[in-house]
Scaffold this motif. Structure first.
Motif, mmCIF file in Angstrom:
data_model
loop_
_atom_site.group_PDB
_atom_site.id
_atom_site.type_symbol
_atom_site.label_atom_id
_atom_site.label_comp_id
_atom_site.label_asym_id
_atom_site.label_seq_id
_atom_site.Cartn_x
_atom_site.Cartn_y
_atom_site.Cartn_z
ATOM 1 N N GLY A 137 -5.964 1.763 -4.143
ATOM 2 C CA GLY A 137 -5.844 2.468 -5.408
ATOM 3 C C GLY A 137 -4.735 1.989 -6.314
ATOM 4 N N PHE A 138 -4.033 0.922 -5.940
ATOM 5 C CA PHE A 138 -2.973 0.412 -6.807
ATOM 6 C C PHE A 138 -3.575 -0.269 -8.032
ATOM 7 N N PRO A 139 -2.864 -0.233 -9.165
ATOM 8 C CA PRO A 139 -3.394 -0.824 -10.405
ATOM 9 C C PRO A 139 -3.751 -2.295 -10.225
ATOM 10 N N GLU A 140 -4.822 -2.725 -10.888
ATOM 11 C CA GLU A 140 -5.285 -4.101 -10.740
ATOM 12 C C GLU A 140 -4.255 -5.105 -11.238
ATOM 13 N N ASP A 141 -3.522 -4.758 -12.305
ATOM 14 C CA ASP A 141 -2.515 -5.694 -12.797
ATOM 15 C C ASP A 141 -1.391 -5.866 -11.786
ATOM 16 N N LEU A 142 -1.111 -4.829 -10.995
ATOM 17 C CA LEU A 142 -0.114 -4.963 -9.931
ATOM 18 C C LEU A 142 -0.664 -5.790 -8.779
ATOM 19 N N ALA A 143 -1.921 -5.531 -8.387
ATOM 20 C CA ALA A 143 -2.532 -6.268 -7.284
ATOM 21 C C ALA A 143 -2.600 -7.764 -7.586
ATOM 22 N N ALA A 144 -2.709 -8.112 -8.845
ATOM 23 C CA ALA A 144 -2.782 -9.523 -9.218
ATOM 24 C C ALA A 144 -1.479 -10.254 -8.940
ATOM 25 N N THR A 145 -0.377 -9.525 -8.778
ATOM 26 C CA THR A 145 0.926 -10.150 -8.522
ATOM 27 C C THR A 145 1.251 -10.234 -7.035
ATOM 28 N N PHE A 146 0.395 -9.699 -6.157
ATOM 29 C CA PHE A 146 0.685 -9.680 -4.732
ATOM 30 C C PHE A 146 0.799 -11.100 -4.179
ATOM 31 N N ASP A 147 1.790 -11.311 -3.344
ATOM 32 C CA ASP A 147 1.941 -12.570 -2.624
ATOM 33 C C ASP A 147 1.108 -12.491 -1.353
ATOM 34 N N THR A 148 0.024 -13.222 -1.297
ATOM 35 C CA THR A 148 -0.898 -13.146 -0.158
ATOM 36 C C THR A 148 -0.764 -14.352 0.763
ATOM 37 N N GLU A 152 6.618 6.494 -11.389
ATOM 38 C CA GLU A 152 6.690 7.939 -11.605
ATOM 39 C C GLU A 152 5.351 8.602 -11.322
ATOM 40 N N ARG A 153 4.251 7.965 -11.753
ATOM 41 C CA ARG A 153 2.921 8.502 -11.488
ATOM 42 C C ARG A 153 2.647 8.550 -9.994
ATOM 43 N N GLU A 187 -1.924 13.163 -9.739
ATOM 44 C CA GLU A 187 -1.160 14.390 -9.939
ATOM 45 C C GLU A 187 -1.914 15.406 -10.779
ATOM 46 N N ASP A 188 -2.942 14.947 -11.495
ATOM 47 C CA ASP A 188 -3.725 15.840 -12.351
ATOM 48 C C ASP A 188 -5.070 15.178 -12.598
ATOM 49 N N GLY A 189 -6.085 15.576 -11.842
ATOM 50 C CA GLY A 189 -7.377 14.929 -11.929
ATOM 51 C C GLY A 189 -8.074 15.089 -13.258
ATOM 52 N N SER A 190 -7.687 16.081 -14.042
ATOM 53 C CA SER A 190 -8.344 16.305 -15.325
ATOM 54 C C SER A 190 -7.863 15.340 -16.400
ATOM 55 N N THR A 191 -6.693 14.760 -16.217
ATOM 56 C CA THR A 191 -6.133 13.882 -17.248
ATOM 57 C C THR A 191 -5.731 12.505 -16.732
ATOM 58 N N HIS A 192 -5.610 12.326 -15.420
ATOM 59 C CA HIS A 192 -5.153 11.048 -14.887
ATOM 60 C C HIS A 192 -6.095 10.559 -13.786
ATOM 61 N N PRO A 193 -6.464 9.280 -13.810
ATOM 62 C CA PRO A 193 -7.233 8.724 -12.688
ATOM 63 C C PRO A 193 -6.330 8.565 -11.476
ATOM 64 N N PRO A 194 -6.909 8.419 -10.281
ATOM 65 C CA PRO A 194 -6.075 8.231 -9.082
ATOM 66 C C PRO A 194 -5.239 6.963 -9.163
ATOM 67 N N THR A 195 -4.088 6.993 -8.524
ATOM 68 C CA THR A 195 -3.226 5.836 -8.394
ATOM 69 C C THR A 195 -2.793 5.703 -6.946
ATOM 70 N N GLY A 196 -2.345 4.530 -6.547
ATOM 71 C CA GLY A 196 -1.980 4.307 -5.157
ATOM 72 C C GLY A 196 -0.671 4.980 -4.780
ATOM 73 N N ILE A 197 -0.647 5.590 -3.602
ATOM 74 C CA ILE A 197 0.587 6.160 -3.067
ATOM 75 C C ILE A 197 0.783 5.634 -1.646
ATOM 76 N N VAL A 198 2.035 5.521 -1.240
ATOM 77 C CA VAL A 198 2.383 5.142 0.133
ATOM 78 C C VAL A 198 3.465 6.092 0.617
ATOM 79 N N THR A 199 3.269 6.673 1.766
ATOM 80 C CA THR A 199 4.281 7.539 2.360
ATOM 81 C C THR A 199 4.477 7.136 3.818
ATOM 82 N N ILE A 200 5.712 7.156 4.281
ATOM 83 C CA ILE A 200 6.012 6.927 5.692
ATOM 84 C C ILE A 200 6.771 8.125 6.228
ATOM 85 N N ARG A 201 6.654 8.362 7.526
ATOM 86 C CA ARG A 201 7.247 9.562 8.117
ATOM 87 C C ARG A 201 7.797 9.267 9.506
#
Length: 260
Positions: free
Chosen positions: A37-48, A124-125, A82-96
């Motif tokens: 779910g991360f933005p495509e412009d961000l994924a384009a910068t990934f070092d693979t 922030e999103r 954070e708000d499905g009515s106004t924002h599309p999903p974005t990628g999140i990562v959490t560790i515990r």
């Protein structure tokens, strides 16, 4: 990918005691989130450069990843909003991390992570989406907690006794259940399809049991398996709140992965 067409869920035993669960698109061109779910412009910068073409394809098609590392570390990556009515999903990562504090009590530390290449707005999103879902006050956290409590309680109830509920203790035996090993899985580890199986849980408990039976001085079980995807941090994590500092609702820790 040759190993399964239109697949949606996989369980992977990455090493004894460790496990991953993936939900993936069945086709690379299938509409929907890419790279968790991360933005495509961000994924384009990934070092693979550190991963194979198979691993890159899996990451590209992956939408949800749930992972556990024995004994008390876990991670989660998926698209949220954070708000499905106004924002599309974005990628999140959490560790515990989890620490037993006594009978029936566990202390849990939760961090939200962000790629360094994300813009301040994207960070922030991602932070707000994570805070509203998988956090102490998140909607999903409260929803997920209740079933874990009630399942055990219901299993001991009078209703379960009257209805003559039976549990299947033949876990992992051939012909039991619908899940099976994926023989042509391209990555390291052992993969099962569908993800509706308990093999990865048994993998963790098997590792724990082996450690508990080890003689004094033994290091426990070893494995020749490698990680499914090499995503080792090459920078230390930064604390979302330094020890002794006042709590803040806006602090977002950063981590550098090989992809970002």
């Amino acid at each position: 990918m040759p190993f399964r067409e239109n697949m949606m869920g996989y369980h992977i035993q990455a090493a004894p005691g460790h496990s991953l669960s993936f939900s993936m698109a069945g086709d690379p061109d299938e509409p929907g989130p890419k790279f968790f779910g991360f933005p495509e412009d961000l994924a384009a910068t990934f070092d693979t450069s550190r991963i194979s073409e198979h691993q890159l394809d899996i990451a590209r098609r992956a939408r949800v990843m749930v992972g556990n590392v024995f004994p008390n570390f876990s991670m989660l990556a998926l698209p949220m909003t954070e708000d499905g009515s106004t924002h599309p999903p974005t990628g999140i990562v959490t560790i515990r991390t989890r620490q037993p504090k006594g009978p029936g009590q566990i202390e849990m530390w939760n961090w939200f992570l962000a790629y360094k290449g994300m813009t301040p707005e994207q960070k922030e999103r991602s932070y707000r989406a994570a805070l509203g879902t998988f956090s102490l006050g998140g909607a999903f956290e409260m929803d997920d907690t209740e079933p874990w409590i009630t399942v055990g309680r219901t299993g001991r109830s009078v209703a379960a006794e009257i209805l003559d509920f039976k549990l299947n203790y033949q876990m992992g035996m051939p012909g039991i259940g619908i899940s099976h090993k994926v023989e042509d899985w391209p990555g390291p580890g052992v993969s099962y399809w569908t993800r509706f199986e308990e093999g990865v849980q048994r993998n963790m408990y098997r590792y724990y049991a082996t450690m508990m039976r080890a003689e004094n001085g033994e290091s426990g079980p070893r494995s020749s398996w490698t990680r499914v995807v090499d995503r080792t941090c090459h920078q230390p994590l930064t604390r979302s709140r330094p020890r002794g500092a006042p709590r803040s609702t806006s602090a977002t820790p950063e981590v550098v992965w090989p992809g970002g």
